[in-house]
Scaffold this active site. Sequence first.
Site, PDB file in Angstrom:
ATOM      1  N   PRO A  10       0.798  -1.226   0.000  1.00 59.88           N
ATOM      2  CA  PRO A  10       0.000   0.000   0.000  1.00 59.88           C
ATOM      3  C   PRO A  10       0.831   1.276   0.000  1.00 59.88           C
ATOM      4  O   PRO A  10       1.855   1.368   0.683  1.00 59.88           O
ATOM      5  CB  PRO A  10      -0.831  -0.104   1.284  1.00 59.88           C
ATOM      6  CG  PRO A  10      -0.151  -1.114   2.115  1.00 59.88           C
ATOM      7  CD  PRO A  10       0.525  -2.063   1.168  1.00 59.88           C
ATOM      8  N   ASN A  11       0.341   2.224  -0.776  1.00 58.58           N
ATOM      9  CA  ASN A  11       0.886   3.586  -0.880  1.00 58.58           C
ATOM     10  C   ASN A  11       2.196   3.683  -1.655  1.00 58.58           C
ATOM     11  O   ASN A  11       2.686   4.785  -1.899  1.00 58.58           O
ATOM     12  CB  ASN A  11       1.041   4.231   0.514  1.00 58.58           C
ATOM     13  CG  ASN A  11      -0.286   4.301   1.233  1.00 58.58           C
ATOM     14  OD1 ASN A  11      -1.241   4.851   0.690  1.00 58.58           O
ATOM     15  ND2 ASN A  11      -0.381   3.717   2.424  1.00 58.58           N
ATOM     16  N   ARG A  18       4.905  10.966  -2.457  1.00 53.42           N
ATOM     17  CA  ARG A  18       4.678  10.674  -1.063  1.00 53.42           C
ATOM     18  C   ARG A  18       5.928  10.964  -0.233  1.00 53.42           C
ATOM     19  O   ARG A  18       6.975  10.357  -0.470  1.00 53.42           O
ATOM     20  CB  ARG A  18       4.363   9.181  -1.003  1.00 53.42           C
ATOM     21  CG  ARG A  18       4.258   8.618   0.336  1.00 53.42           C
ATOM     22  CD  ARG A  18       4.236   7.091   0.271  1.00 53.42           C
ATOM     23  NE  ARG A  18       3.947   6.601   1.600  1.00 53.42           N
ATOM     24  CZ  ARG A  18       4.209   5.400   2.028  1.00 53.42           C
ATOM     25  NH1 ARG A  18       4.748   4.518   1.205  1.00 53.42           N
ATOM     26  NH2 ARG A  18       3.929   5.058   3.248  1.00 53.42           N
ATOM     27  N   TYR A  23      11.130   8.962   1.246  1.00 57.32           N
ATOM     28  CA  TYR A  23      11.150   7.904   0.231  1.00 57.32           C
ATOM     29  C   TYR A  23      11.833   8.306  -1.080  1.00 57.32           C
ATOM     30  O   TYR A  23      11.956   7.475  -1.980  1.00 57.32           O
ATOM     31  CB  TYR A  23       9.716   7.435  -0.060  1.00 57.32           C
ATOM     32  CG  TYR A  23       9.017   6.866   1.156  1.00 57.32           C
ATOM     33  CD1 TYR A  23       9.437   5.669   1.729  1.00 57.32           C
ATOM     34  CD2 TYR A  23       7.953   7.538   1.755  1.00 57.32           C
ATOM     35  CE1 TYR A  23       8.818   5.150   2.851  1.00 57.32           C
ATOM     36  CE2 TYR A  23       7.318   7.032   2.882  1.00 57.32           C
ATOM     37  CZ  TYR A  23       7.749   5.844   3.426  1.00 57.32           C
ATOM     38  OH  TYR A  23       7.143   5.329   4.541  1.00 57.32           O
ATOM     39  N   ASN A  74       7.869  -5.586  -0.492  1.00 56.85           N
ATOM     40  CA  ASN A  74       7.803  -4.465   0.440  1.00 56.85           C
ATOM     41  C   ASN A  74       6.328  -4.354   0.829  1.00 56.85           C
ATOM     42  O   ASN A  74       5.528  -3.785   0.078  1.00 56.85           O
ATOM     43  CB  ASN A  74       8.289  -3.173  -0.225  1.00 56.85           C
ATOM     44  CG  ASN A  74       8.243  -1.997   0.741  1.00 56.85           C
ATOM     45  OD1 ASN A  74       7.630  -2.072   1.809  1.00 56.85           O
ATOM     46  ND2 ASN A  74       8.882  -0.900   0.381  1.00 56.85           N
ATOM     47  N   ALA A  77       2.884  -0.571   5.054  1.00 59.98           N
ATOM     48  CA  ALA A  77       2.397  -0.576   6.434  1.00 59.98           C
ATOM     49  C   ALA A  77       1.883  -1.951   6.871  1.00 59.98           C
ATOM     50  O   ALA A  77       1.848  -2.251   8.075  1.00 59.98           O
ATOM     51  CB  ALA A  77       1.307   0.479   6.601  1.00 59.98           C
ATOM     52  N   GLU A  98      12.334  -9.405   2.290  1.00 57.17           N
ATOM     53  CA  GLU A  98      11.562  -8.199   2.616  1.00 57.17           C
ATOM     54  C   GLU A  98      12.456  -6.970   2.461  1.00 57.17           C
ATOM     55  O   GLU A  98      13.594  -6.967   2.928  1.00 57.17           O
ATOM     56  CB  GLU A  98      11.069  -8.316   4.064  1.00 57.17           C
ATOM     57  CG  GLU A  98      10.251  -7.127   4.531  1.00 57.17           C
ATOM     58  CD  GLU A  98       9.627  -7.381   5.897  1.00 57.17           C
ATOM     59  OE1 GLU A  98       9.047  -8.468   6.122  1.00 57.17           O
ATOM     60  OE2 GLU A  98       9.720  -6.483   6.758  1.00 57.17           O
ATOM     61  N   HIS A 100      12.577  -2.596   2.723  1.00 56.24           N
ATOM     62  CA  HIS A 100      11.990  -1.289   3.065  1.00 56.24           C
ATOM     63  C   HIS A 100      12.920  -0.202   2.565  1.00 56.24           C
ATOM     64  O   HIS A 100      14.133  -0.249   2.805  1.00 56.24           O
ATOM     65  CB  HIS A 100      11.772  -1.157   4.573  1.00 56.24           C
ATOM     66  CG  HIS A 100      10.807  -2.176   5.065  1.00 56.24           C
ATOM     67  ND1 HIS A 100       9.455  -2.056   4.846  1.00 56.24           N
ATOM     68  CD2 HIS A 100      10.987  -3.353   5.699  1.00 56.24           C
ATOM     69  CE1 HIS A 100       8.854  -3.126   5.336  1.00 56.24           C
ATOM     70  NE2 HIS A 100       9.759  -3.937   5.853  1.00 56.24           N
ATOM     71  N   ARG A 107      12.609   5.328  12.683  1.00 50.83           N
ATOM     72  CA  ARG A 107      11.357   6.082  12.575  1.00 50.83           C
ATOM     73  C   ARG A 107      10.434   5.775  13.765  1.00 50.83           C
ATOM     74  O   ARG A 107      10.914   5.363  14.814  1.00 50.83           O
ATOM     75  CB  ARG A 107      10.712   5.777  11.215  1.00 50.83           C
ATOM     76  CG  ARG A 107      11.634   6.146  10.038  1.00 50.83           C
ATOM     77  CD  ARG A 107      10.994   5.860   8.699  1.00 50.83           C
ATOM     78  NE  ARG A 107       9.794   6.655   8.499  1.00 50.83           N
ATOM     79  CZ  ARG A 107       8.850   6.369   7.602  1.00 50.83           C
ATOM     80  NH1 ARG A 107       8.988   5.306   6.817  1.00 50.83           N
ATOM     81  NH2 ARG A 107       7.782   7.134   7.491  1.00 50.83           N
TER      82      ARG A 107
HETATM   83  C1  DQA Z   1       8.001   1.214   4.038  1.00 45.61           C
HETATM   84  C2  DQA Z   1       8.027   1.499   5.550  1.00 45.61           C
HETATM   85  C3  DQA Z   1       6.648   1.313   6.155  1.00 45.61           C
HETATM   86  O1  DQA Z   1       6.671   1.605   7.539  1.00 45.61           O
HETATM   87  C4  DQA Z   1       5.660   2.252   5.484  1.00 45.61           C
HETATM   88  O2  DQA Z   1       4.358   2.032   6.003  1.00 45.61           O
HETATM   89  C5  DQA Z   1       5.674   2.140   4.004  1.00 45.61           C
HETATM   90  C6  DQA Z   1       6.972   2.049   3.324  1.00 45.61           C
HETATM   91  C7  DQA Z   1       9.383   1.496   3.379  1.00 45.61           C
HETATM   92  O3  DQA Z   1       9.577   1.031   2.271  1.00 45.61           O
HETATM   93  O4  DQA Z   1      10.220   2.194   3.957  1.00 45.61           O
HETATM   94  O5  DQA Z   1       4.651   2.228   3.344  1.00 45.61           O
HETATM   95  O6  DQA Z   1       7.709  -0.158   3.834  1.00 45.61           O
END
Ligand code: DQA
Length: 145
Positions: A10-11, A18, A23, A74, A77, A98, A100, A107
């Site tokens: 998501p996102n 964003r 990011y 990835n 959240a 995984e 990030h 954070r």
């Molecule tokens: C994320 C870190 C997560 O905490 C966040 O909710 C994301 C992006 C990252 O790639 O740093 O959506 O996965």
Amino acid sequence: MREIYVINGPNLNRLGLREPGVYGKETLSDLEFMLHQEAQKLGVNVNCLQSNHEGEIIDWIHESAEKATGIIINPGAFTHYSYGIRDAIASISIPVIEVHISNVHAREAFRHTSVTAPVTKGQIVGLGFTGYKLALAALIEGGEE
Ligand code: DQA
């Protein structure tokens, strides 16, 4: 040819727009373009997917068990609370890495927990898009072919 699924949660479709201070300014298309180029160099195929929906991500994890030799994920959240995604990863036997983009450990406290990492081969955090590249190299190096 070996196929590796790259699943962004998501996102992550909003990369570039964003929170660019966290990011970066590059977009999801930039990331996917870079991964396709990298895969070509390494002689593998990548299937790049993104969804904001937990169930769709779970379905792709199940599908990958038949179609892929590894997954880079990835979970966004969902990382921090999705037992559904965790159980889907635990249900397959291909390696999962995984990634990030940000350093989640530097954070907010809720980002320090990953419910998914314990059922993956490994986790890469805080290295931006390079983390995906390293995950691809690790999956290839760890493979049997
Ligand atoms: C994320 C870190 C997560 O905490 C966040 O909710 C994301 C992006 C990252 O790639 O740093 O959506 O996965």
